[in-house]
Design a protein around this motif. Sequence first.
Motif, short mmCIF file in Angstrom:
data_model
loop_
_atom_site.label_atom_id
_atom_site.label_comp_id
_atom_site.label_asym_id
_atom_site.label_seq_id
_atom_site.Cartn_x
_atom_site.Cartn_y
_atom_site.Cartn_z
N PRO A 182 1.14 -7.92 -1.44
CA PRO A 182 0.83 -6.91 0.18
C PRO A 182 0.72 -5.57 -0.20
CG PRO A 182 3.16 -7.74 -0.26
CD PRO A 182 2.28 -8.35 -1.21
N TRP A 183 1.31 -4.87 -1.28
CA TRP A 183 1.52 -3.54 -1.12
C TRP A 183 1.11 -3.15 -2.80
CZ3 TRP A 183 1.86 -1.78 3.30
CH2 TRP A 183 2.47 -2.54 4.23
N GLN A 187 5.99 -6.32 -3.52
CA GLN A 187 6.30 -6.77 -2.31
C GLN A 187 6.67 -5.79 -1.17
OE1 GLN A 187 5.62 -10.18 -1.63
NE2 GLN A 187 4.58 -9.79 -3.57
N ASP A 193 1.87 3.75 -1.05
CA ASP A 193 0.88 2.97 -0.18
C ASP A 193 0.77 3.97 1.20
OD1 ASP A 193 1.02 -0.02 -0.89
OD2 ASP A 193 3.07 0.64 -1.19
N TYR A 197 -2.76 4.93 2.56
CA TYR A 197 -3.27 4.57 3.88
C TYR A 197 -3.62 5.54 4.95
CZ TYR A 197 -1.94 3.60 8.76
OH TYR A 197 -2.29 3.80 10.25
N PRO A 221 -7.15 -5.53 5.49
CA PRO A 221 -5.65 -6.12 5.66
C PRO A 221 -4.75 -5.14 5.37
CG PRO A 221 -7.11 -7.98 4.90
CD PRO A 221 -7.96 -6.73 4.40
N PHE A 222 -4.87 -4.46 3.96
CA PHE A 222 -3.80 -3.41 3.55
C PHE A 222 -3.75 -2.36 4.75
CE2 PHE A 222 -3.29 0.53 1.63
CZ PHE A 222 -1.83 0.44 1.19
N ASP A 224 -4.05 -2.90 7.68
CA ASP A 224 -3.63 -3.45 8.92
C ASP A 224 -2.10 -3.80 9.10
OD1 ASP A 224 -6.17 -3.55 10.22
OD2 ASP A 224 -6.69 -5.60 9.76
N ARG A 225 -1.49 -3.90 7.64
CA ARG A 225 -0.01 -4.16 7.50
C ARG A 225 0.61 -2.94 7.89
NH1 ARG A 225 -2.02 -5.84 2.22
NH2 ARG A 225 -2.36 -8.16 2.40
N GLN A 227 0.34 -1.52 10.84
CA GLN A 227 0.76 -1.74 12.25
C GLN A 227 2.00 -2.60 12.37
OE1 GLN A 227 -0.90 0.49 14.00
NE2 GLN A 227 -2.04 0.64 11.89
N THR A 228 2.31 -3.33 11.49
CA THR A 228 3.53 -4.12 11.65
C THR A 228 4.79 -3.34 11.86
OG1 THR A 228 4.01 -4.58 9.37
CG2 THR A 228 2.33 -5.95 10.38
#
Length: 323
Positions: A182-183, A187, A193, A197, A221-222, A224-225, A227-228
Amino acid sequence: MAAPSSIGVHVPQLILHHYPSSPFSEKIRAILGFKGLRWSSVVIPVIMPKPDVVALTGGYRKTPFLQIGSDIYCDSALIADVLERLAPTPTLHPPESAGLTRIVAQWADSSLFGAAVGHIFQPAGVQSLFGHLPPAHIKAFLADRAALSAGASSPGMNPQEATGALRLYLQQLDARLADGRPWLFGQAPSLADFSVYHCLWFVQQVKAVSGILDEFPRVKPFIDRFQTFGQAAPEQLSSTEAIEIAARGRPEALADEPFQDARQGLAKGARVKVSATDYGKDPVEGEFVLSRPNELAIRRTDPRAGELVVHFPRLGFQVRAAE
């Protein structure tokens, strides 16, 4: 998944001076969300004049800067270090990226950012950014950015070159994420990042030229992550209120430690000027009070804000004796 919150950790009032469309501000806003930190927001002008900014920084005009009482922290690289020191969990430097986080972050803040800006400032991007504004506003913005870039250490790429460089960087980033991580380093997100970003976020905001991101299926998707993590609604302050907070306070006591620049003849207490080495080279003058391998600081006094200590990162800045 949202990161564990740092709320509950004793953290002083964090005042971020920024504006919504600033990419380096988005980097810090995202880090604040990642760490679950409460913060106060002062929205500053996009272009000069910025009298309330200068009252606090002494002349530094880049965005953003962080205020903690009477201490002013310039440049997003140093701000990230300050937030990590105040709230070390969750960390910006996970073990799997040890030694590389800052190197990749520095590349992103310089090379990747330069390519992103050059790509955005092609004719379609300029129209998307400014087409709704009166001609006088566009002229003022472009004149301001020309002044900011005056004397830059290297010329910017033309739009065609920038788009080519950005596409190559995006290919490399997409390949890095090809194994499903994801990064960039595994993990857990790192400073690297967040630095990547904010450059891609800036491209994403300019719809006329953001289609380049669609060419790389793992990059979107990277983005978008981030925003979590969420970003708690900050307390809104005026620049006048921020100056009053500075005037009521005192700078944090500085550690008595070896002075990095003493070998170059700049001792503690010397009158110096600190300026950026890339662009936005407006000097800030004051009394040299802190000289670490990764941080400089000077003490100055403003008629409205009182006694302040203005901090800068070592990389990207230089200190010289005041004439």
